[in-house]
Motif scaffolding. Structure first.
Motif, PDB file in Angstrom:
ATOM      1  N   GLN A  76      61.361  85.585  31.791  1.00 21.55           N
ATOM      2  CA  GLN A  76      60.571  84.365  31.974  1.00 21.55           C
ATOM      3  C   GLN A  76      60.317  83.730  30.606  1.00 21.55           C
ATOM      4  OE1 GLN A  76      56.578  85.101  33.431  1.00 21.55           O
ATOM      5  NE2 GLN A  76      56.591  83.182  34.572  1.00 21.55           N
ATOM      6  N   PRO A  77      60.433  82.408  30.499  1.00 20.53           N
ATOM      7  CA  PRO A  77      60.172  81.759  29.206  1.00 20.53           C
ATOM      8  C   PRO A  77      58.730  82.002  28.745  1.00 20.53           C
ATOM      9  CG  PRO A  77      61.061  80.185  30.806  1.00 20.53           C
ATOM     10  CD  PRO A  77      60.783  81.458  31.541  1.00 20.53           C
ATOM     11  N   ILE A  78      58.555  82.071  27.443  1.00 24.46           N
ATOM     12  CA  ILE A  78      57.217  82.259  26.876  1.00 24.46           C
ATOM     13  C   ILE A  78      56.454  80.943  27.004  1.00 24.46           C
ATOM     14  CG2 ILE A  78      55.919  82.765  24.779  1.00 24.46           C
ATOM     15  CD1 ILE A  78      58.303  84.508  23.898  1.00 24.46           C
ATOM     16  N   ALA A  79      55.259  81.022  27.563  1.00 24.82           N
ATOM     17  CA  ALA A  79      54.412  79.841  27.740  1.00 24.82           C
ATOM     18  C   ALA A  79      53.610  79.588  26.459  1.00 24.82           C
ATOM     19  CB  ALA A  79      53.467  80.045  28.920  1.00 24.82           C
ATOM     20  N   GLU A  80      53.170  78.369  26.305  1.00 22.46           N
ATOM     21  CA  GLU A  80      52.318  77.999  25.172  1.00 22.46           C
ATOM     22  C   GLU A  80      50.865  78.310  25.519  1.00 22.46           C
ATOM     23  OE1 GLU A  80      53.230  76.622  22.184  1.00 22.46           O
ATOM     24  OE2 GLU A  80      55.313  76.936  22.800  1.00 22.46           O
ATOM     25  N   PHE A  81      50.085  78.654  24.504  1.00 21.04           N
ATOM     26  CA  PHE A  81      48.643  78.740  24.697  1.00 21.04           C
ATOM     27  C   PHE A  81      48.149  77.312  24.856  1.00 21.04           C
ATOM     28  CE2 PHE A  81      49.315  82.879  22.834  1.00 21.04           C
ATOM     29  CZ  PHE A  81      48.386  83.670  23.501  1.00 21.04           C
ATOM     30  N   GLY A  82      47.269  77.102  25.797  1.00 24.16           N
ATOM     31  CA  GLY A  82      46.730  75.771  26.039  1.00 24.16           C
ATOM     32  C   GLY A  82      45.230  75.778  25.882  1.00 24.16           C
ATOM     33  N   SER A  83      44.599  74.818  26.482  1.00 23.63           N
ATOM     34  CA  SER A  83      43.141  74.768  26.452  1.00 23.63           C
ATOM     35  C   SER A  83      42.590  75.907  27.307  1.00 23.63           C
ATOM     36  CB  SER A  83      42.650  73.428  26.998  1.00 23.63           C
ATOM     37  OG  SER A  83      42.905  73.366  28.400  1.00 23.63           O
ATOM     38  N   ARG A  84      41.338  76.196  27.128  1.00 24.48           N
ATOM     39  CA  ARG A  84      40.696  77.254  27.924  1.00 24.48           C
ATOM     40  C   ARG A  84      40.798  76.899  29.412  1.00 24.48           C
ATOM     41  NH1 ARG A  84      40.355  81.939  25.384  1.00 24.48           N
ATOM     42  NH2 ARG A  84      38.492  83.077  25.818  1.00 24.48           N
ATOM     43  N   GLU A  85      40.633  75.639  29.748  1.00 27.27           N
ATOM     44  CA  GLU A  85      40.694  75.205  31.140  1.00 27.27           C
ATOM     45  C   GLU A  85      42.096  75.411  31.719  1.00 27.27           C
ATOM     46  OE1 GLU A  85      39.433  73.245  28.586  1.00 27.27           O
ATOM     47  OE2 GLU A  85      37.360  73.799  29.076  1.00 27.27           O
ATOM     48  N   GLU A  86      43.124  75.092  30.936  1.00 26.73           N
ATOM     49  CA  GLU A  86      44.498  75.291  31.398  1.00 26.73           C
ATOM     50  C   GLU A  86      44.789  76.772  31.632  1.00 26.73           C
ATOM     51  OE1 GLU A  86      46.685  71.534  29.163  1.00 26.73           O
ATOM     52  OE2 GLU A  86      46.335  73.398  28.049  1.00 26.73           O
ATOM     53  N   MET A  87      44.310  77.597  30.739  1.00 28.22           N
ATOM     54  CA  MET A  87      44.575  79.029  30.903  1.00 28.22           C
ATOM     55  C   MET A  87      43.738  79.626  32.025  1.00 28.22           C
ATOM     56  SD  MET A  87      45.900  80.445  27.375  1.00 28.22           S
ATOM     57  CE  MET A  87      44.593  79.989  26.296  1.00 28.22           C
ATOM     58  N   LEU A  88      42.538  79.109  32.230  1.00 31.84           N
ATOM     59  CA  LEU A  88      41.733  79.572  33.358  1.00 31.84           C
ATOM     60  C   LEU A  88      42.416  79.223  34.672  1.00 31.84           C
ATOM     61  CD1 LEU A  88      39.185  80.953  34.355  1.00 31.84           C
ATOM     62  CD2 LEU A  88      38.008  78.756  34.176  1.00 31.84           C
ATOM     63  N   GLU A  89      43.051  78.069  34.735  1.00 30.55           N
ATOM     64  CA  GLU A  89      43.814  77.707  35.934  1.00 30.55           C
ATOM     65  C   GLU A  89      44.964  78.679  36.147  1.00 30.55           C
ATOM     66  OE1 GLU A  89      45.132  76.280  39.368  1.00 30.55           O
ATOM     67  OE2 GLU A  89      43.189  75.861  38.427  1.00 30.55           O
ATOM     68  N   ASP A  90      45.607  79.102  35.076  1.00 28.18           N
ATOM     69  CA  ASP A  90      46.667  80.104  35.158  1.00 28.18           C
ATOM     70  C   ASP A  90      46.102  81.430  35.681  1.00 28.18           C
ATOM     71  OD1 ASP A  90      49.208  81.171  34.925  1.00 28.18           O
ATOM     72  OD2 ASP A  90      49.259  81.138  32.740  1.00 28.18           O
ATOM     73  N   VAL A  91      44.952  81.834  35.179  1.00 31.32           N
ATOM     74  CA  VAL A  91      44.285  83.054  35.657  1.00 31.32           C
ATOM     75  C   VAL A  91      44.029  82.947  37.153  1.00 31.32           C
ATOM     76  CG1 VAL A  91      42.119  84.376  35.566  1.00 31.32           C
ATOM     77  CG2 VAL A  91      43.209  83.612  33.433  1.00 31.32           C
ATOM     78  N   ARG A  92      43.546  81.809  37.585  1.00 32.16           N
ATOM     79  CA  ARG A  92      43.196  81.618  38.999  1.00 32.16           C
ATOM     80  C   ARG A  92      44.417  81.483  39.913  1.00 32.16           C
ATOM     81  NH1 ARG A  92      38.136  77.636  37.629  1.00 32.16           N
ATOM     82  NH2 ARG A  92      36.557  79.292  37.599  1.00 32.16           N
TER      83      ARG A  92
END
Length: 147
Positions: A76-92
Motif C-alpha cells: 500500500q502506498p505510504i500516506a502523508e501525515f495530515g491535520s489531526r482532523e484528517e487523521m482522526l477521520e482515518d482512525v474512525r
C-alpha cells in the motif's frame, strides 16, 4: 534462560493498556476502545515506511506489536501525515459502524501507550522518525499539530 517477563505477562500488559486507553478516551468499556486503538495504530502505520514501522513496532509490548502489524498490506502506498482532523477521520474509518473513537482518540491512545511502554526505548525510536510522526504520539500541547 528463564521465560522473559514480557512473554509471561503479555496478556496482563495488554489488558492494562486497553483499560488505560478506555479511560483516557472516556469510554465506558474496553470493547468500545478496541476499534479506536486499532484505528490509531493502523493510521500511524500507513504513514511509515516498512523499515520505520518495524522499528516502531519493536518498541511496543508484544500484543500491541502484533496488533500494529496485523493485516498489513506492505504494498500500500505510504500516506502523508495530515491535520489531526484528517487523521482522526482515518482512525474512525476502521470498522466504522463499530468504531467509538472519541475526538481525543489519538491523544488517548498516545497517553495509554506512553504509560505502558519503556519510555526510553519508545522515545529513542520516535527520535529516528520524521517530526510529523513524533507529533502523532505527542500528548498535550505538543499534540495540536502533526504537519
Amino acid at each position: 534462560m528463564p521465560l522473559p517477563f514480557e512473554y509471561q505477562n503479555a496478556s496482563l500488559q495488554f489488558d492494562q493498556f486497553m483499560v488505560d486507553a478506555r479511560d483516557f478516551a472516556g469510554l465506558p468499556t474496553t470493547n468500545m476502545a478496541w476499534n479506536m486503538v486499532v484505528g490509531v495504530f493502523h493510521t500511524f502505520r500507513r504513514r511509515l515506511s516498512v523499515k520505520q514501522a518495524l522499528a516502531f513496532a519493536d518498541a511496543l509490548p508484544l500484543v500491541l506489536r502484533a496488533l500494529f502489524v496485523e493485516n498489513w498490506d506492505i504494498d500500500q502506498p505510504i500516506a502523508e501525515f495530515g491535520s489531526r482532523e484528517e487523521m482522526l477521520e482515518d482512525v474512525r474509518s476502521v470498522r466504522r459502524q463499530h468504531n467509538f473513537a472519541t475526538d481525543n482518540a489519538i491523544e488517548a491512545v498516545a497517553a495509554a501507550l506512553r504509560k505502558n511502554v519503556d519510555l526510553v526505548t519508545f522515545e529513542r525510536v520516535l527520535a529516528t522518525l520524521p517530526p510529523s510522526a513524533q507529533a502523532y504520539w505527542a500528548v498535550g500541547k505538543k499534540a495540536s499539530s502533526v504537519r
